[in-house]
Design an enzyme around this catalytic site. Structure first.
Site: not given
Ligand SMILES: *[C@@H]1O[C@H](CO)[C@@H](O)[C@H](O)[C@H]1NC(C)=O
Ligand SMILES: *[C@@H]1O[C@H](CO)[C@@H](O)[C@H](O)[C@H]1NC(C)=O
Ligand SMILES: *[C@@H]1O[C@H](CO)[C@@H](O)[C@H](O)[C@H]1NC(C)=O
Ligand SMILES: *[C@@H]1O[C@H](CO)[C@@H](O)[C@H](O)[C@H]1NC(C)=O
Ligand SMILES: *[C@@H]1O[C@H](CO)[C@@H](O)[C@H](O)[C@H]1NC(C)=O
Ligand SMILES: *[C@@H]1O[C@H](CO)[C@@H](O)[C@H](O)[C@H]1NC(C)=O
Ligand SMILES: *[C@@H]1O[C@H](CO)[C@@H](O)[C@H](O)[C@H]1NC(C)=O
Ligand SMILES: *[C@@H]1O[C@H](CO)[C@@H](O)[C@H](O)[C@H]1NC(C)=O
Ligand SMILES: *[C@@H]1O[C@H](CO)[C@@H](O)[C@H](O)[C@H]1NC(C)=O
Ligand SMILES: *[C@@H]1O[C@H](CO)[C@@H](O)[C@H](O)[C@H]1NC(C)=O
Length: 421
Positions: A214, A237
């Site tokens: 993430d 991410h």
């Protein structure tokens, strides 16, 4: 020349003694209990040491009281319970403090690991959670809440269950030389294993190495004066600001600099996201000198964030948006992963949560802006290639922004303009 030492010496003579507590370890037992019992005697001018050559069983969460001039030193290994149910049970209790390890305030607080490759690891046994996609009652790792003058250094995290370091309400933090390894050894994805969050003021992050699933760093509302530099992010991410403005929240983010970072095989390199209907503003945010290796979408800004697996954008034209002002993306160099059929691991729905309608997968930049709420947002020196060799594309709606954004603001080929050179 004669100097008088009487001042400093007199001060040293009355300085309080430093105390050191070596956390005891008991085989096959929870080491949290003895630690918590002793802690009230070590809340100031103290070192709390998890000693080397020892694997500690952290079988229940640790909540430290507010500290003044205290360092917590992780020289041994720390292990979470291997039982998923045990962890979930603790997270579900009413007094759970929000993380497996919580610092709840104070001044001059240091969390220090070491650089020994064999010891000083905190093992969350996350793989088994990822493999069965267990997402109920997952703990965050480390929380620094309301700490002033904090240091987090040389920490080494191995297979965390989910989120790693949170910093809400803290100020003047130096967070450096930390390693987070949340890479999955199977096809399962390490969801929500965010590396760091910046939720306060005056933060310097540097020399961190994060492999996760993430955000590498997520800068949240309330953040002001945050620098992130000289680091490595893999599989993540990206370097993110947001999400801001969920449910009409009044967001405030100001003066953020991300620089000198390698983004390897990430979904995004730089990302800003705010939800439709938010209030407040994000002002003066720069991403600079970012190398991206096989990244799907290097630069993504959306003021209309919506998880695409949850349905289409809400239709709203009259509600507010989180304003954005003075954003600069400067010197982004690298390769876009446009391999046909490539699906990033966090995509488990059709469409993917990160789907952008109309995108070709070859975009170096997507600006999904909201009219009248975005000013002075510029991409400069973007040098990108695609893995396939196809020309780099861009998406941008010129009716939503009036400044020269550094490239021709339309959905089509990426063509730099005056401001982009
Ligand atoms: C802050 O804490 C550290 C230990 O982590 C200590 O060495 C240092 O002296 C403290 N600073 C002040 C100003 O007391
Ligand atoms: C939280 O409550 C549980 C019982 O529900 C207790 O065993 C535990 O010691 C408490 N933890 C803290 C940090 O107060
Ligand atoms: C934050 O810490 C200070 C002292 O360090 C304390 O006075 C204050 O109550 C704390 N605030 C919160 C929200 O915990
Ligand atoms: C400490 O933990 C790490 C991560 O689980 C592991 O690789 C390492 O072997 C452990 N060290 C020892 C001496 O057991
Ligand atoms: C910004 O934060 C850094 C790191 O904590 C600090 O050294 C610096 O003084 C802060 N700058 C301002 C203008 O407050
Ligand atoms: C913008 O942010 C940077 C980085 O935090 C800071 O150095 C600079 O002073 C800020 N500029 C303004 C106008 O506040
Ligand atoms: C750009 O970042 C890289 C690390 O990714 C670093 O090695 C290099 O020195 C940086 N360049 C400048 C001009 O700061
Ligand atoms: C990028 O990640 C891949 C996969 O983990 C790794 O093999 C490669 O060495 C990394 N590249 C760099 C420059 O670190
Ligand atoms: C929109 O912004 C205005 C001006 O800041 C504010 O008065 C209003 O409450 C906001 N509306 C909503 C729905 O948040
Ligand atoms: C561009 O934005 C305007 C204003 O929000 C909108 O009406 C229009 O449909 C958008 N055009 C495209 C091609 O998305």
């Amino acid at each position: 020349m004669l100097l008088s030492f009487s001042g400093p010496l007199a001060y040293a003579a009355i300085a309080v003694a430093w105390s050191t507590f070596v956390v005891p370890h008991t085989k096959d037992a929870d080491d949290t209990l003895a630690l918590m019992a002793a802690i009230p005697d070590y809340t100031s001018d103290a070192s709390i040491v998890f000693e080397a050559d020892t694997t500690y069983n952290i079988w229940s969460p640790i909540t430290f009281p507010p500290f003044t001039n205290v360092e917590v030193v992780i020289s041994g290994n720390l292990t979470y319970p291997t039982s998923i149910k045990t962890v979930q049970g603790h997270v579900a209790t009413a007094n759970y403090s929000g993380a497996w390890f919580s610092f709840t305030g104070g001044h001059n607080v240091t969390l220090r690991g070491n650089t020994d490759p064999d010891w000083g690891w905190v093992d969350g046994h996350g793989q088994q959670w990822w493999d069965i996609m267990q997402q109920t009652n997952r703990p965050s790792g480390w929380l620094f809440k309301n700490v002033t003058n904090g240091i987090i250094r040389d920490m080494k995290i191995y297979k965390p269950i989910a989120w790693n370091f949170g910093t809400i309400g803290s100020s003047n933090m130096h967070i450096f030389n930390n390693i987070i390894l949340a890479n999955s050894e199977s096809a399962s994805f390490p969801f929500n294993t965010d590396g760091f969050s910046a939720g306060g003021t005056d933060f310097l992050f540097e020399n961190n190495h994060v492999v996760n699933g993430d955000d590498c760093l997520a800068v949240g509302s309330g953040a002001k004066n945050v620098t992130w530099r000289d680091s490595y992010c893999e599989g993540s991410h990206g370097l993110s600001v947001g999400s801001l403005g969920a449910g009409g929240q009044v967001a405030s983010v100001e003066n953020v600099l991300f620089e000198n970072t390698i983004m390897n095989r990430t979904l995004y390199a730089a990302r800003f996201k705010s939800w439709t209907g938010g209030n407040g503003a994000a002002i003066n945010i720069t991403w600079k000198n970012i190398t991206f290796i096989d990244v799907m979408l290097p630069i993504f800004v959306t003021q209309n964030y919506q998880d695409q697996s949850g349905g289409p954008y809400p239709s709203s034209s009259s509600v507010n948006e989180t304003r954005i002002e003075n954003f600069l993306f400067d010197n982004f160099v690298g390769v876009i992963n446009d391999t046909p059929g490539y699906v990033e691991g966090s995509c488990i729905t059709d469409p993917c949560w990160y789907h952008v309608s109309g995108a070709t997968g070859k975009e170096g930049v997507i600006f999904d802006l909201y009219p009248k709420t975005a000013t002075n947002i510029v991409v400069k020196n973007l040098v990108a290639h695609t893995l396939s060799g196809a020309p780099v594309a861009a998406m941008c709606n010129s009716s939503t922004i009036s400044n020269d954004v550094g490239f021709v603001c339309s959905d089509g080929p990426y063509v730099p303009t005056q401001a982009g050179l």
